[in-house]
Design an enzyme around this catalytic site. Structure first.
Site, PDB file in Angstrom:
ATOM      1  N   TYR A  35       0.862  -1.187   0.000  1.00 39.75           N
ATOM      2  CA  TYR A  35       0.000   0.000   0.000  1.00 39.75           C
ATOM      3  C   TYR A  35       0.896   1.234   0.000  1.00 39.75           C
ATOM      4  CZ  TYR A  35      -4.311   2.599   0.784  1.00 39.75           C
ATOM      5  OH  TYR A  35      -5.371   3.447   0.650  1.00 39.75           O
ATOM      6  N   LYS A  90     -19.714 -20.490  -9.726  1.00 36.33           N
ATOM      7  CA  LYS A  90     -19.038 -20.307 -11.012  1.00 36.33           C
ATOM      8  C   LYS A  90     -17.589 -19.900 -10.785  1.00 36.33           C
ATOM      9  CE  LYS A  90     -19.945 -20.061 -15.567  1.00 36.33           C
ATOM     10  NZ  LYS A  90     -20.806 -20.970 -16.343  1.00 36.33           N
ATOM     11  N   ASP A 133     -26.753 -16.425 -16.390  1.00 38.78           N
ATOM     12  CA  ASP A 133     -28.144 -16.538 -15.932  1.00 38.78           C
ATOM     13  C   ASP A 133     -28.934 -15.246 -16.122  1.00 38.78           C
ATOM     14  OD1 ASP A 133     -27.587 -19.116 -15.291  1.00 38.78           O
ATOM     15  OD2 ASP A 133     -27.376 -18.790 -13.143  1.00 38.78           O
ATOM     16  N   ALA A 191     -36.013 -22.784 -28.636  1.00 40.36           N
ATOM     17  CA  ALA A 191     -35.594 -21.663 -29.476  1.00 40.36           C
ATOM     18  C   ALA A 191     -35.140 -20.492 -28.615  1.00 40.36           C
ATOM     19  CB  ALA A 191     -36.741 -21.238 -30.396  1.00 40.36           C
ATOM     20  N   ALA A 193     -32.014 -18.830 -25.822  1.00 41.39           N
ATOM     21  CA  ALA A 193     -30.649 -18.342 -26.001  1.00 41.39           C
ATOM     22  C   ALA A 193     -29.678 -19.465 -26.328  1.00 41.39           C
ATOM     23  CB  ALA A 193     -30.200 -17.611 -24.739  1.00 41.39           C
ATOM     24  N   ALA A 194     -29.728 -20.564 -25.551  1.00 43.88           N
ATOM     25  CA  ALA A 194     -28.788 -21.662 -25.777  1.00 43.88           C
ATOM     26  C   ALA A 194     -29.023 -22.318 -27.127  1.00 43.88           C
ATOM     27  CB  ALA A 194     -28.905 -22.691 -24.656  1.00 43.88           C
ATOM     28  N   ASN A 285     -32.225 -30.122 -18.410  1.00 48.26           N
ATOM     29  CA  ASN A 285     -31.830 -30.502 -17.055  1.00 48.26           C
ATOM     30  C   ASN A 285     -32.933 -30.145 -16.066  1.00 48.26           C
ATOM     31  OD1 ASN A 285     -29.465 -31.885 -16.374  1.00 48.26           O
ATOM     32  ND2 ASN A 285     -28.174 -30.169 -16.990  1.00 48.26           N
ATOM     33  N   ASN A 318     -20.753 -27.550 -19.333  1.00 55.59           N
ATOM     34  CA  ASN A 318     -20.088 -26.306 -19.724  1.00 55.59           C
ATOM     35  C   ASN A 318     -18.739 -26.095 -19.054  1.00 55.59           C
ATOM     36  OD1 ASN A 318     -22.436 -25.929 -21.137  1.00 55.59           O
ATOM     37  ND2 ASN A 318     -22.785 -23.834 -20.432  1.00 55.59           N
TER      38      ASN A 318
END
Length: 751
Positions: A35, A90, A133, A191, A193-194, A285, A318
């Site tokens: 610092y 994540k 998400d 149909a 996003a994925a 899933n 993923n």
């Protein structure tokens, strides 16, 4: 399950991640650097050149995982605060698989423009942004705008992660089924996003856009529905000029089904309506569009099936993508993650699935067979090789496509990646590189063993050595075929060739030890350990590995009887290299000499120091006891004390050595430089010579199990020719590592 998960998260400290320091903070001087006032220096450098932030801060290894919690998998719109455990999770995956640091950012914002502005304002903090998400269609708008505004990678994993991993699976499924990407008829259920990102990515891989039929809850996406305003601006790009119909109509005659919708919507009859040898990716899933067994049982031909579940083969997970894609992107300071980088990631994953799977991965998944084919088309998440395959492929694609700010040498980059996963990989890389510079002929005494055959394949593939498999040739060739390996090793069958010269050689070696000429011939024919030992002793091979299927003393006996110790050695010894996070030590003797005297201890120390130098480690040796420099005087403490004295007084010994000393004295610098400042060791010892076999064996195992060390070995020193004895239960990687050590030994002209 729920209660266990709650306990997991609330156990102190709550949550799953923390911040830790990477620099010393033990002194006032350390704090003045961390610092004020020292921190001003890097601030001035960055002020002059913003790119220096990668040099002086964590920016180059820091990703922001950002969400508003509007579309959390399996939970829906739960809001920003409730999504925090997911975002922390994540971050755990980023760190666990690619050593990337993460700040999770939960934004309580529903307005896409406000969300974009907030994330854009944080660009100076991060090297990349992982969007997570976020509900469609806002996720499309947010990603597009951030990609335009930011000069760091922005990646919505919910879209592109599934696309890339299933894309890798598609590449291999097409190869197995003998189909062509350009000819595939592909039907999508979903149909969102994925689904849209996956369909676009399949086009990048070679699927024709006009061959993709997409369905939502209302049926096939048709041009008529698009013209009537029934489709949004994103999914209308996959509207086809087809009659109205439902999912069953769309699946009839299709080569590929891609499910990204809801569980249980596909029947066996619908599967039977598909083209021959169909490819089914049912990725909803937790329940897939059709169960694994139901899809397989629906037809008599080959059904290649993938799901999002870990309890079935071919899990589209993923975690096989985002950690390694970001790793490659960060390490070349990429400005984006473009289509070329995504395709490179999918191709690298597909190629990895065709390689032999490490034993550690097989064990992690319950010893189930993992071999390229319909039930294994994508690697497993716990396969550490994914890092070394995907990240370099992404980095290279970034460089080639112009997305990288810096150029790197890919071979050197792979070595840096290995170092991230532990000191043992870094140390072995030194030896592996030396081995590849001049490969030698390595005899493998147990050539019919499946593990040995797999190791031989990797030895050839990596250019480490030229393996010679000893054993029944038909058995060896059959094992190679059954494993699906593509290599042609040198095979030596003691029962089919003329090896009278080998029998003569063994007889001459052992005739004064009770071995007759007839017995020597029988030993050569029936015992591959003796055959391999003679092969090396005659110079027909440069080194020998044996012992995988034998008790260690039994495997060691033939090499000792035939090859013997070197001219300058009277004793052999077994050495383990133990690697910790930031250090490495060599431990001897752990396998051979039960009650060594001062002569043995002196010689073992010399040989172990020589071995350390083959790993580019400058040795500092300590001879251990329960006494410090004469504090206890008896027969046991005098042996290491005398050995240390001889070594210190020998002008040919060019490394620091001292003893006898206790183990903590040997490895604690404050004790060496304080209490015992007279010692020849100014830094902690990295060669530890134990007073007897019991102590050495117990010591290395305690360090391995309780100290968290990785153990490489045992490496046999003191032999006249390079010989190493494996241990029962060694894995393929252990055999490959010892083959590299043996090759480097053989390169040494002293042998």
């Amino acid at each position: 399950m729920d209660e266990d998960a709650l306990e997991y998260h609330r156990t102190a400290p709550p949550g799953k991640i923390e911040i830790s320091t990477t620099k010393p903070t033990n002194t006032q001087r350390d704090l003045s650097f961390a610092y004020s006032p020292g921190v001003a220096a890097p601030c001035r450098e960055i002020d002059a050149d913003a790119g220096e932030a990668y040099q002086y801060t964590t920016k180059g290894n820091l990703v922001g995982v950002v969400s508003n919690g509007s579309a959390v998998l399996g939970l829906g719109d739960i809001g920003a605060q409730a999504s925090k455990p997911v975002m922390e999770g994540k971050g755990v995956l980023f760190k666990r698989f690619a050593d990337i640091d993460v700040f999770d950012i939960e934004l309580d914002l529903d307005d896409p423009d406000a969300f974009v502005d907030s994330v854009a304002a944080m660009e100076p903090t991060f090297g990349g942004i992982n969007l997570e998400d976020i509900a469609a269609p806002d996720c499309f708008t947010i990603e597009e705008q951030l990609r335009e505004r930011l000069s760091i990678p922005v990646f919505h994993d919910d879209q592109h992660g599934t696309a890339i991993i299933s894309g890798a699976a598609l590449l291999n499924a097409v190869e197995i089924s003998g189909k062509d990407l350009a000819d595939l008829e592909v039907t999508f259920a979903g149909a969102g996003a994925a689904a849209l990102a996956t369909a676009r990515f399949y086009v990048s891989l070679g699927v024709k856009r006009e061959n993709i039929t997409m369905c939502d809850i209302d049926g096939i996406l048709t041009t008529q529905r698009a013209e009537s305003g029934d489709l949004n601006e994103y999914n209308r790009e996959f509207a086809r000029d087809l009659p109205e119909g439902d999912l069953a109509d769309a699946m009839e005659g299709a080569d590929v089904f891609v499910g990204l919708s809801a569980g249980g919507i596909v029947s066996q009859e619908m599967v039977r309506s598909m083209a021959a040898d169909p490819i089914i990716f049912a990725m909803a899933n937790p329940d897939p569009e059709i169960g694994y067994e139901a899809a397989k049982d629906a037809r008599d031909d080959t059904v290649i099936m993938a799901t999002g579940r870990s309890d079935y083969p071919n899990q589209v997970n993923n975690v096989l993508g985002f950690p390694f894609i970001f790793r490659g992107a960060l390490d070349v300071r990429a400005t984006e993650i473009n289509e070329e980088m995504k395709v490179a990631a999918a191709s690298a994953l597909a190629d990895l699935a065709k390689q032999d799977v490490p034993d550690s991965v097989v064990k992690a998944y319950g010893d189930q067979p993992l071999q390229f084919g319909p039930d294994y088309i994508i690697p497993k998440p716990l396969d550490a090789r994914v890092l070394f395959e995907v990240a370099p492929a992404v980095a290279r694609a970034a460089i080639d496509s112009g997305a990288a700010r810096v150029d790197i040498d890919i071979d050197e980059y792979v070595e840096r990646l290995e170092a991230r996963l532990g000191k043992s990989r870094e140390m072995m890389r030194v030896v592996l590189n030396k081995a590849k510079s001049d490969p030698k002929r390595i005899a493998l005494a147990e050539g019919t063993d499946e593990t040995i055959v797999r190791a031989a394949s990797q030895i050839v593939e990596r250019g480490i050595a030229e393996p010679v498999l000893i054993g029944d040739e038909d058995d060896i060739r059959g094992t190679i075929a059954n494993l699906g390996l593509e290599f042609e090793p040198d095979v030596v069958d003691p029962e089919s060739g003329d090896y009278e010269g080998y029998a003569d050689h063994l007889y001459e070696r052992r005739k004064r030890n009770g071995v007759t000429r007839r017995e020597a011939a029988s030993m050569i024919r029936d015992d591959t350990n003796y055959f391999g030992s003679v092969m090396v002793d005659r110079g027909d091979a440069d080194a020998l590995l044996t012992g995988l299927t034998n008790h260690y003393p039994s495997a060691l006996r033939p090499p000792l009887q035939v090859v013997g110790t070197a001219d300058d050695a009277d004793y052999a010894a077994g050495v383990y290299m133990l690697t910790f996070k930031n250090s490495v030590i060599f431990v001897a003797d752990a396998t051979v000499n039960q009650a060594p005297d001062e002569d043995v201890l002196e010689e073992v120390t010399r040989h172990t120091a020589e071995l350390a130098r083959r790993f580019d480690v400058e040795p500092r040796a300590a001879l251990l006891s329960y006494s410090d420099f004469g504090s206890v005087d008896n027969e046991g403490t005098r042996k290491p004390r005398e050995a240390a004295r001889r070594l210190r007084e020998d002008p040919a010994v060019d490394f620091p050595v001292d003893g006898e000393m206790q183990a903590d004295t040997a490895v604690v610098e404050e004790m060496l430089t304080g209490t015992y400042d007279f010692t020849d060791l100014e830094k902690p010892a990295n060669v530890l010579v134990f007073p007897n076999l019991e102590a050495g064996n117990i010591g290395y195992k305690l360090l391995q199990r309780l100290g968290g060390a990785d153990a490489i070995g045992p490496m046999l020193v003191g032999m006249d020719e390079p010989v190493h004895v494996l241990q029962r239960g060694d894995e393929v990687k252990d055999i490959v590592n010892l083959a590299a050590v043996a090759t480097v030994d053989a390169q040494d002209e002293a042998y």
